[in-house]
Motif scaffolding. Structure first.
Motif, PDB file in Angstrom:
ATOM      1  N   ALA A 161       4.872 -14.103  11.241  1.00  6.93           N
ATOM      2  CA  ALA A 161       5.210 -13.909  12.656  1.00  6.93           C
ATOM      3  C   ALA A 161       6.101 -12.690  12.850  1.00  6.93           C
ATOM      4  O   ALA A 161       6.977 -12.665  13.712  1.00  6.93           O
ATOM      5  CB  ALA A 161       5.895 -15.153  13.212  1.00  6.93           C
ATOM      6  N   SER A 162       5.902 -11.654  12.039  1.00  6.58           N
ATOM      7  CA  SER A 162       6.761 -10.484  12.134  1.00  6.58           C
ATOM      8  C   SER A 162       6.045  -9.256  11.598  1.00  6.58           C
ATOM      9  O   SER A 162       5.054  -9.356  10.875  1.00  6.58           O
ATOM     10  CB  SER A 162       8.059 -10.705  11.349  1.00  6.58           C
ATOM     11  N   MET A 163       6.566  -8.092  11.980  1.00  4.03           N
ATOM     12  CA  MET A 163       6.077  -6.830  11.450  1.00  4.03           C
ATOM     13  C   MET A 163       7.264  -5.895  11.326  1.00  4.03           C
ATOM     14  O   MET A 163       8.072  -5.768  12.243  1.00  4.03           O
ATOM     15  CB  MET A 163       5.018  -6.224  12.377  1.00  4.03           C
ATOM     16  N   THR A 164       7.419  -5.255  10.180  1.00  2.00           N
ATOM     17  CA  THR A 164       8.469  -4.265   9.989  1.00  2.00           C
ATOM     18  C   THR A 164       7.874  -3.049   9.295  1.00  2.00           C
ATOM     19  O   THR A 164       6.865  -3.147   8.590  1.00  2.00           O
ATOM     20  CB  THR A 164       9.625  -4.811   9.124  1.00  2.00           C
ATOM     21  N   ILE A 165       8.485  -1.896   9.526  1.00  2.00           N
ATOM     22  CA  ILE A 165       8.097  -0.666   8.849  1.00  2.00           C
ATOM     23  C   ILE A 165       9.257  -0.263   7.958  1.00  2.00           C
ATOM     24  O   ILE A 165      10.377  -0.039   8.441  1.00  2.00           O
ATOM     25  CB  ILE A 165       7.747   0.446   9.857  1.00  2.00           C
ATOM     26  N   ARG A 166       8.989  -0.197   6.654  1.00  4.14           N
ATOM     27  CA  ARG A 166      10.062   0.001   5.684  1.00  4.14           C
ATOM     28  C   ARG A 166       9.748   1.151   4.747  1.00  4.14           C
ATOM     29  O   ARG A 166       8.570   1.483   4.511  1.00  4.14           O
ATOM     30  CB  ARG A 166      10.272  -1.275   4.865  1.00  4.14           C
ATOM     31  N   PRO A 167      10.775   1.755   4.139  1.00  4.77           N
ATOM     32  CA  PRO A 167      10.530   2.768   3.108  1.00  4.77           C
ATOM     33  C   PRO A 167       9.843   2.149   1.898  1.00  4.77           C
ATOM     34  O   PRO A 167      10.035   0.966   1.591  1.00  4.77           O
ATOM     35  CB  PRO A 167      11.948   3.245   2.742  1.00  4.77           C
ATOM     36  N   LEU A 168       9.054   2.939   1.192  1.00  5.13           N
ATOM     37  CA  LEU A 168       8.381   2.434  -0.006  1.00  5.13           C
ATOM     38  C   LEU A 168       9.381   1.943  -1.043  1.00  5.13           C
ATOM     39  O   LEU A 168       9.075   1.031  -1.812  1.00  5.13           O
ATOM     40  CB  LEU A 168       7.503   3.526  -0.616  1.00  5.13           C
ATOM     41  N   SER A 169      10.563   2.525  -1.065  1.00  2.00           N
ATOM     42  CA  SER A 169      11.569   2.141  -2.065  1.00  2.00           C
ATOM     43  C   SER A 169      12.003   0.689  -1.926  1.00  2.00           C
ATOM     44  O   SER A 169      12.561   0.110  -2.865  1.00  2.00           O
ATOM     45  CB  SER A 169      12.794   3.053  -1.958  1.00  2.00           C
ATOM     46  N   GLU A 170      11.755   0.077  -0.765  1.00  2.00           N
ATOM     47  CA  GLU A 170      12.148  -1.315  -0.564  1.00  2.00           C
ATOM     48  C   GLU A 170      11.067  -2.309  -0.978  1.00  2.00           C
ATOM     49  O   GLU A 170      11.291  -3.520  -0.931  1.00  2.00           O
ATOM     50  CB  GLU A 170      12.497  -1.542   0.915  1.00  2.00           C
ATOM     51  N   ILE A 171       9.906  -1.818  -1.384  1.00  2.00           N
ATOM     52  CA  ILE A 171       8.793  -2.689  -1.757  1.00  2.00           C
ATOM     53  C   ILE A 171       8.760  -2.851  -3.266  1.00  2.00           C
ATOM     54  O   ILE A 171       8.644  -1.866  -4.008  1.00  2.00           O
ATOM     55  CB  ILE A 171       7.441  -2.134  -1.264  1.00  2.00           C
ATOM     56  N   GLU A 172       8.879  -4.080  -3.737  1.00  2.00           N
ATOM     57  CA  GLU A 172       8.907  -4.345  -5.177  1.00  2.00           C
ATOM     58  C   GLU A 172       7.495  -4.363  -5.764  1.00  2.00           C
ATOM     59  O   GLU A 172       6.532  -4.762  -5.098  1.00  2.00           O
ATOM     60  CB  GLU A 172       9.586  -5.685  -5.450  1.00  2.00           C
ATOM     61  N   GLY A 173       7.402  -3.931  -7.013  1.00  2.00           N
ATOM     62  CA  GLY A 173       6.169  -4.087  -7.764  1.00  2.00           C
ATOM     63  C   GLY A 173       5.063  -3.123  -7.417  1.00  2.00           C
ATOM     64  O   GLY A 173       3.901  -3.368  -7.764  1.00  2.00           O
ATOM     65  N   LEU A 174       5.385  -2.011  -6.739  1.00  2.78           N
ATOM     66  CA  LEU A 174       4.330  -1.051  -6.420  1.00  2.78           C
ATOM     67  C   LEU A 174       3.808  -0.389  -7.695  1.00  2.78           C
ATOM     68  O   LEU A 174       4.577  -0.070  -8.602  1.00  2.78           O
ATOM     69  CB  LEU A 174       4.849   0.037  -5.479  1.00  2.78           C
ATOM     70  N   PRO A 175       2.495  -0.143  -7.772  1.00  6.70           N
ATOM     71  CA  PRO A 175       1.974   0.645  -8.880  1.00  6.70           C
ATOM     72  C   PRO A 175       2.302   2.121  -8.669  1.00  6.70           C
ATOM     73  O   PRO A 175       2.881   2.497  -7.640  1.00  6.70           O
ATOM     74  CB  PRO A 175       0.465   0.399  -8.790  1.00  6.70           C
ATOM     75  N   GLY A 176       1.944   2.948  -9.595  1.00  9.00           N
ATOM     76  CA  GLY A 176       2.257   4.373  -9.495  1.00  9.00           C
ATOM     77  C   GLY A 176       1.501   5.079  -8.392  1.00  9.00           C
ATOM     78  O   GLY A 176       1.960   6.100  -7.865  1.00  9.00           O
ATOM     79  N   LEU A 177       0.330   4.559  -8.027  1.00  8.67           N
ATOM     80  CA  LEU A 177      -0.518   5.184  -7.016  1.00  8.67           C
ATOM     81  C   LEU A 177      -0.905   4.151  -5.972  1.00  8.67           C
ATOM     82  O   LEU A 177      -1.265   3.016  -6.310  1.00  8.67           O
ATOM     83  CB  LEU A 177      -1.774   5.772  -7.667  1.00  8.67           C
ATOM     84  N   VAL A 178      -0.829   4.537  -4.688  1.00  7.07           N
ATOM     85  CA  VAL A 178      -1.113   3.603  -3.598  1.00  7.07           C
ATOM     86  C   VAL A 178      -2.073   4.238  -2.591  1.00  7.07           C
ATOM     87  O   VAL A 178      -2.117   5.455  -2.452  1.00  7.07           O
ATOM     88  CB  VAL A 178       0.177   3.164  -2.878  1.00  7.07           C
ATOM     89  N   PRO A 179      -2.850   3.402  -1.878  1.00 12.26           N
ATOM     90  CA  PRO A 179      -3.752   3.893  -0.841  1.00 12.26           C
ATOM     91  C   PRO A 179      -3.026   4.034   0.493  1.00 12.26           C
ATOM     92  O   PRO A 179      -2.258   3.157   0.879  1.00 12.26           O
ATOM     93  CB  PRO A 179      -4.818   2.797  -0.766  1.00 12.26           C
ATOM     94  N   VAL A 180      -3.270   5.129   1.199  1.00  7.77           N
ATOM     95  CA  VAL A 180      -2.536   5.431   2.429  1.00  7.77           C
ATOM     96  C   VAL A 180      -3.502   5.796   3.549  1.00  7.77           C
ATOM     97  O   VAL A 180      -4.475   6.523   3.322  1.00  7.77           O
ATOM     98  CB  VAL A 180      -1.551   6.599   2.210  1.00  7.77           C
ATOM     99  N   GLN A 181      -3.232   5.280   4.755  1.00 12.08           N
ATOM    100  CA  GLN A 181      -3.900   5.742   5.961  1.00 12.08           C
ATOM    101  C   GLN A 181      -2.874   6.433   6.855  1.00 12.08           C
ATOM    102  O   GLN A 181      -1.669   6.283   6.658  1.00 12.08           O
ATOM    103  CB  GLN A 181      -4.566   4.568   6.689  1.00 12.08           C
ATOM    104  N   GLN A 182      -3.351   7.202   7.839  1.00 15.01           N
ATOM    105  CA  GLN A 182      -2.429   7.942   8.704  1.00 15.01           C
ATOM    106  C   GLN A 182      -2.588   7.472  10.140  1.00 15.01           C
ATOM    107  O   GLN A 182      -3.707   7.254  10.621  1.00 15.01           O
ATOM    108  CB  GLN A 182      -2.689   9.443   8.626  1.00 15.01           C
ATOM    109  N   GLY A 183      -1.461   7.281  10.840  1.00 14.58           N
ATOM    110  CA  GLY A 183      -1.524   6.839  12.220  1.00 14.58           C
ATOM    111  C   GLY A 183      -0.166   6.379  12.715  1.00 14.58           C
ATOM    112  O   GLY A 183       0.874   6.661  12.123  1.00 14.58           O
ATOM    113  N   ALA A 184      -0.186   5.644  13.848  1.00 13.72           N
ATOM    114  CA  ALA A 184       1.050   5.171  14.467  1.00 13.72           C
ATOM    115  C   ALA A 184       0.738   3.967  15.339  1.00 13.72           C
ATOM    116  O   ALA A 184      -0.422   3.689  15.670  1.00 13.72           O
ATOM    117  CB  ALA A 184       1.659   6.285  15.313  1.00 13.72           C
TER     118      ALA A 184
END
Length: 340
Positions: A161-184
């Motif tokens: 029931a929530s949505m937040t936009i956070r820096p990648l540094s706050e996300i645990e367990g990320l692999p070295g490479l991530v998929p990204v889309q662009q928008g707002a």
């Protein structure tokens, strides 16, 4: 006679996976001899990155795969061959954002576990060293990765029931490479209700780029999809076929291969229930190699594009881990040591 037959079978297995030419293992040394009659071995897809499935690299999760038998799915320790909770799941489970293994098939089929049964299954999972646990209901958050107009990448995190936009540094367990889309976020969103991904306006027709886990964009937004990222390479899709981009942003394996792992659940209006769609992901790139499929045949490619195992040399294979490559040959699974 039985001993001679066993020796002949061992020789045949060795010959089928060894040789002196390119695309073969020069000497096959089994760490765990083929003896496991699994129907399938698959990595665990991580719904904490629902923009595209990723294999979990978290401590206590890396190196544990899903193994299917006639009784159902359990969890395989790739280092030892031990299997926990061998019939716990009716369809291959996925990892929820809270780190549980979630099998929608249990609930769609109205099959439920008591607390005592769940605790017993969790004890089995703990015994083989994994931090995966059973889940009684789907939960946990999920992340998608979004670049703004200037190319700065953030994680868009969705809870129930929530949505937040956070820096990648706050996300645990990320692999070295991530998929990204662009928008707002769309201009008309008021914030009265939690935003969903449908409230974002995507550029480049929603196509993906590849970014490093620090947010550095490595490619343009040219891919239909991207998933199963590791520190070595990430799978990318063009015209329905998959290839791999490395940490420099270079497409080291062309988009020529088929998805063949994983499951997602979609609502079937005619049936009035959710149903599984399988074979939606390619393989993660690990230990310098990747399992690929084309025209129904399994092969294993190296980062330079050469074959470790040419298509058809084995019946199936799982991602390499800890110097081992699980392969299926002669109808049985075993773990071979990767060549040094």
């Amino acid at each position: 006679m039985k001993r001679l037959a066993a020796l002949a079978l061992a020789a045949a297995l060795s010959l089928s996976l060894s040789g002196c030419g390119a695309g073969t293992l020069r000497s096959m040394e089994w760490a765990i001899r083929p003896a496991y009659e699994f129907e399938a071995v698959e990595p665990v897809a991580d719904t904490a990155t629902v923009a595209a499935g990723m294999v979990s690299q978290r401590p206590g999760e890396a190196g544990y795969y899903l193994a299917k038998t006639a009784a159902g799915w359990g969890v395989l320790d790739a280092a030892s061959g031990g299997v926990a909770a061998p019939a716990a799941f009716v369809t291959q489970p996925i990892r929820c954002g809270a780190g549980h293994l979630y099998d929608a098939g249990l609930y769609e089929g109205e099959r439920w576990y008591s607390w005592e049964e769940l605790e017993a299954l969790d004890a089995q999972l703990e015994d083989i060293g994994t931090s995966f646990r059973m889940e009684v209901g789907h939960g946990g958050g999920s992340n998608r990765f979004l670049a703004d107009g200037a190319g700065a990448v953030s994680a868009v995190s969705f809870g129930e029931a929530s949505m937040t936009i956070r820096p990648l540094s706050e996300i645990e367990g990320l692999p070295g490479l991530v998929p990204v889309q662009q928008g707002a976020l769309r201009a008309g969103w008021t914030g009265e209700d939690p935003a969903s991904w449908e409230d974002f306006v995507l550029e480049h027709d929603g196509r993906f780029a590849v970014a490093a886990s620090d947010g550095t964009l490595l490619t343009d937004f040219v891919y239909e999809a991207a998933c199963m990222g590791t520190g070595e390479a990430i799978a990318v899709c063009k015209e329905g076929k998959w290839g791999y981009v490395d940490a420099s942003g270079r497409e080291i394996i062309l988009c020529e291969y088929e998805p063949f792992w994983g499951v997602k659940w979609e609502w079937n209006e005619a049936a009035g229930k959710s149903e599984p769609v399988t074979g939606i992901y390619p393989a993660p790139f690990t230990e310098g190699c990747v399992v690929v499929k084309r025209d129904g045949q399994t092969g294993v490619l190296k980062a330079d594009g050469s074959w470790l195992l040419k298509p058809g040399q084995v019946e199936d294979a799982a991602p390499a881990f800890g110097g081992l490559l699980w392969v299926k040959t002669g109808g049985k699974w075993g773990a071979a040591k990767l060549p040094e």
